[in-house]
Design a protein around this motif. Structure first.
Motif, PDB file in Angstrom:
ATOM      1  N   LYS A 111      38.893   7.212  22.186  1.00 34.52           N
ATOM      2  CA  LYS A 111      38.472   7.567  23.539  1.00 34.52           C
ATOM      3  C   LYS A 111      37.452   6.547  24.030  1.00 34.52           C
ATOM      4  CE  LYS A 111      39.202  12.566  23.332  1.00 34.52           C
ATOM      5  NZ  LYS A 111      38.578  13.889  23.575  1.00 34.52           N
ATOM      6  N   GLU A 112      37.483   6.354  25.329  1.00 37.04           N
ATOM      7  CA  GLU A 112      36.575   5.397  25.953  1.00 37.04           C
ATOM      8  C   GLU A 112      35.499   6.148  26.717  1.00 37.04           C
ATOM      9  OE1 GLU A 112      37.430   2.477  29.463  1.00 37.04           O
ATOM     10  OE2 GLU A 112      38.211   1.543  27.632  1.00 37.04           O
ATOM     11  N   ASP A 113      34.239   5.785  26.532  1.00 34.27           N
ATOM     12  CA  ASP A 113      33.152   6.462  27.238  1.00 34.27           C
ATOM     13  C   ASP A 113      32.953   5.864  28.632  1.00 34.27           C
ATOM     14  OD1 ASP A 113      31.759   4.080  26.937  1.00 34.27           O
ATOM     15  OD2 ASP A 113      30.574   4.794  25.235  1.00 34.27           O
ATOM     16  N   THR A 114      31.958   6.385  29.339  1.00 31.51           N
ATOM     17  CA  THR A 114      31.716   5.948  30.720  1.00 31.51           C
ATOM     18  C   THR A 114      31.299   4.482  30.808  1.00 31.51           C
ATOM     19  OG1 THR A 114      29.455   6.803  30.552  1.00 31.51           O
ATOM     20  CG2 THR A 114      31.127   8.267  31.497  1.00 31.51           C
ATOM     21  N   LYS A 115      30.801   3.948  29.703  1.00 37.42           N
ATOM     22  CA  LYS A 115      30.370   2.553  29.695  1.00 37.42           C
ATOM     23  C   LYS A 115      31.482   1.603  29.229  1.00 37.42           C
ATOM     24  CE  LYS A 115      25.551   3.760  28.793  1.00 37.42           C
ATOM     25  NZ  LYS A 115      24.394   3.588  27.862  1.00 37.42           N
ATOM     26  N   GLY A 116      32.651   2.175  28.979  1.00 40.05           N
ATOM     27  CA  GLY A 116      33.781   1.353  28.586  1.00 40.05           C
ATOM     28  C   GLY A 116      33.858   1.083  27.100  1.00 40.05           C
ATOM     29  N   LYS A 117      33.032   1.758  26.331  1.00 44.42           N
ATOM     30  CA  LYS A 117      33.058   1.556  24.880  1.00 44.42           C
ATOM     31  C   LYS A 117      34.017   2.552  24.230  1.00 44.42           C
ATOM     32  CE  LYS A 117      30.124   1.103  20.806  1.00 44.42           C
ATOM     33  NZ  LYS A 117      28.744   1.147  20.256  1.00 44.42           N
ATOM     34  N   THR A 118      34.827   2.054  23.325  1.00 41.97           N
ATOM     35  CA  THR A 118      35.820   2.894  22.653  1.00 41.97           C
ATOM     36  C   THR A 118      35.288   3.410  21.326  1.00 41.97           C
ATOM     37  OG1 THR A 118      37.647   1.659  23.657  1.00 41.97           O
ATOM     38  CG2 THR A 118      38.166   2.978  21.723  1.00 41.97           C
TER      39      THR A 118
END
Length: 238
Positions: A178-185
């Motif tokens: 899953k990818e968070d709001t900051k674009g980190k997976t």
């Protein structure tokens, strides 16, 4: 010279007279019998057969109401399953008639360990056209498991039966990203456990991840916490 007809016609024999008399009596009887037979056949054809008049029946649904998903877990259970949660009461998911279905969500971050639990109840009534509440619930439970198994974004799938939870239970464990709001997976380990109690289905979706390079939970932890939530929920079905 014109001849007169004989004054007396020859007499019929006694046997002939008896035959004609019997025929005269028999003819009305045959006519009456024939009418009666036709009438009876018409009545029989108009009346529905015994099998056609019977309506299909199914066993009545056992449960008429559902527990509140957000109140189905005690605070201690929530603390254990979802450590670091800010709201032990959970967050209601969806809307509509809560006695047909209702869901609740808990999430928490303990340092870098993230955990999330979604607990759902769904109830089925009996319907002669489509089956008993218990059968409909069993069909829905299978669909819930198949749904996760068919998701191609899930990896390392493992399906298995779960004993000691409701009337019957199955689960599918998997890994996903899953990818968070900051674009980190981040890597997640998750499990969906589905159990049926008569005409009610309980679905538990539990997942965890490790942020900031922390490790995701192991499979045994996820399995243990999902089963604990399911067992607590089943106790509330009354």
């Amino acid at each position: 010279m014109h001849r007169n007809a004989p004054r007396n016609a020859p007499r019929r024999s006694k046997t002939v007279r008896n035959t004609l008399a019997c025929a005269a009596v028999a003819l009305p009887v045959l006519l009456v019998a024939g009418c009666s037979s036709d009438s009876d056949q018409g009545k029989e054809s108009d009346s529905p057969s015994a099998s056609a008049s019977k309506k299909p029946t199914v066993a009545p649904a056992k449960f008429k109401k559902l527990p509140d998903a957000c109140k189905s877990l005690g605070k201690d259970a929530v603390k254990d399953v979802v450590p670091g949660t800010d709201d032990k009461s959970g967050k209601k998911v969806g809307s509509g008639d809560a006695d047909d279905s209702n869901s609740c969500l808990w999430s928490g971050l303990d340092k870098y360990d993230y955990r999330q639990l979604t607990l759902s109840f769904k109830r089925f009534d009996s319907d002669p056209a489509i089956g008993s509440g218990a059968k409909r619930a069993a069909d829905h439970a299978k669909q819930q498991v198949d749904e996760k198994a068919a998701d191609k974004s899930n990896r390392d799938l493992k399906e298995f039966k779960v004993s000691g939870v409701g009337d019957e239970a199955s689960a599918v464990a998997y890994e996903t990203k899953k990818e968070d709001t900051k674009g980190k997976t981040s890597e997640y380990r998750a499990e969906r456990l589905v159990t049926r109690v008569a005409n009610v289905v309980v679905t538990v979706d539990y997942e965890g991840a490790g942020f900031e390079d922390a490790k995701k939970p192991d499979a045994d932890e996820v399995k243990k916490k999902a089963e604990k939530a399911a067992k607590e929920a089943v106790k509330q079905i009354k």
